[in-house]
Design an enzyme around this catalytic site. Structure first.
Site, PDB file in Angstrom:
ATOM      1  N   LYS A  58       0.805  -1.227   0.000  1.00  0.00           N
ATOM      2  CA  LYS A  58       0.000   0.000   0.000  1.00  0.00           C
ATOM      3  C   LYS A  58       0.839   1.279   0.000  1.00  0.00           C
ATOM      4  O   LYS A  58       0.355   2.346  -0.408  1.00  0.00           O
ATOM      5  CB  LYS A  58      -0.927   0.007   1.210  1.00  0.00           C
ATOM      6  CG  LYS A  58      -1.976  -1.089   1.232  1.00  0.00           C
ATOM      7  CD  LYS A  58      -3.129  -0.769   0.312  1.00  0.00           C
ATOM      8  CE  LYS A  58      -4.287  -1.734   0.514  1.00  0.00           C
ATOM      9  NZ  LYS A  58      -5.455  -1.397  -0.312  1.00  0.00           N
ATOM     10  N   SER A 305       1.536 -10.049   0.148  1.00  0.00           N
ATOM     11  CA  SER A 305       1.300  -8.609   0.077  1.00  0.00           C
ATOM     12  C   SER A 305       1.281  -7.852   1.395  1.00  0.00           C
ATOM     13  O   SER A 305       1.170  -6.629   1.379  1.00  0.00           O
ATOM     14  CB  SER A 305      -0.029  -8.352  -0.659  1.00  0.00           C
ATOM     15  OG  SER A 305      -1.085  -9.091  -0.077  1.00  0.00           O
TER      16      SER A 305
END
Length: 315
Positions: A58, A305
């Site tokens: 992110k 992730s």
């Protein structure tokens, strides 16, 4: 000054990748013997985005937003299950911008603590991401702060697409890439970069099947929003900007159970000493559970992730 983009093109992804490069890490890849984890494939490698600044991919989208948009005096605001808020808070700290982050009660303590550690103003609002989003939108209207959406915004998607730029340079021979899906910003960015040159497969929890429901309905639509990965992969619906990219470039979506996600976390730690949060381990779960079965000789990549978790307690 705001940078005007003319779409989610490879050229714009490349531009964003170069822009954010001084602020992010070029995360490593880790090639493993598929048989070590009970998988039959010609090649298996992991893209370790859990080692990214703020603990997840992110950070890429956060810096892409803050470096290409005019920032008002009130600063920025973001709603998040946790990782996006941590990323925006980190980017704002580095760029000396005020940030107000809204999280739901489902957000994990590790993510809440990380957001606070970056100096952002933290507000806990509602039980799910959708509740925090409403609260952030109300704040934006009141304060004129700049909203930074977690997934459904061009700058966010372009920033996440920078993973594709790196991965193509690190592992040009992969044929298939497995990507966890929540709101879809990551898979949209990566799929837009590869533009059909490899097979991109989305993996989402059965407890929050946002993209699966959208594909069934032919448009973004509300889905269930629960499960063990609810703090990162349960936004209720996939993004409107995300959906047409997925339709064009994503080859399929598979669902994994909560049990499979937890088993994936355990396998990553016990066999590879990789500590991943549930959402970060979801794509790997598709391989371990057999939900996605590679063909003989298939060269497969998996994006791990996120690593913002307290799953492993060190003593």
């Amino acid at each position: 000054m705001t940078v005007q983009f003319d779409g989610l093109s490879r050229e714009n992804i490349s531009y964003c990748e170069q822009l954010i490069r001084p602020y992010i890490r070029r995360t490593p890849i880790f090639e493993i013997d598929p048989s070590d984890v009970g998988v039959s494939a010609g090649k298996l490698l992991l893209k370790l985005e859990l080692m990214q600044r703020s603990g997840s991919f992110k950070a890429r989208g956060a810096f892409a937003n803050l470096l290409t948009r005019d920032i008002p005096k009130a600063g920025v605001a973001a709603a998040t299950g946790g990782n996006h808020g941590a990323a925006v808070a980190y980017a704002a700290m580095q760029l000396k911008i005020p940030a107000k982050i809204f999280v739901p009660t489902v957000s994990s303590p590790s993510k809440i603590e990380r957001i606070r550690s970056y100096g952002a103003d933290l507000v806990v609002e509602g039980d799910r991401y959708a509740d925090a989003l409403v609260a952030s939108e109300n704040w934006v209207r009141k304060s004129d702060a700049l909203p930074v959406h977690a997934f459904d915004q061009d700058q966010t998607i372009l920033g996440q697409g920078s993973i594709g730029v790196e991965l193509q340079e690190q592992a040009a021979d992969i044929e298939t890439l497995l990507v966890s899906v929540g709101g879809g910003g990551l898979i949209a960015g990566v799929a837009a970069w590869y533009a059909g040159r490899i097979k991109v497969i989305g993996v989402e929890p059965a407890a929050s099947p946002t993209l699966t429901k959208a594909l069934e309905a032919g448009r973004p639509t509300d889905a269930e929003a629960g499960g063990v990965a609810a703090d990162s992969l349960a936004p209720r619906r996939v993004g409107d900007r995300v959906y047409p990219i997925v339709q064009k470039y994503v080859d399929g979506v598979v669902l994994v159970t909560d049990d499979a996600i937890v088993a994936s976390q355990k396998a990553l730690w016990e066999r590879l000493r990789i500590v991943a949060e549930p959402g970060g381990a979801a794509a790997f779960a598709a391989l371990l559970s057999g939900t996605y079965k590679p063909s003989k000789g298939e060269r497969v990549g998996v994006i791990i992730s996120g690593g913002n978790t307290t799953a492993v307690n060190f003593t």
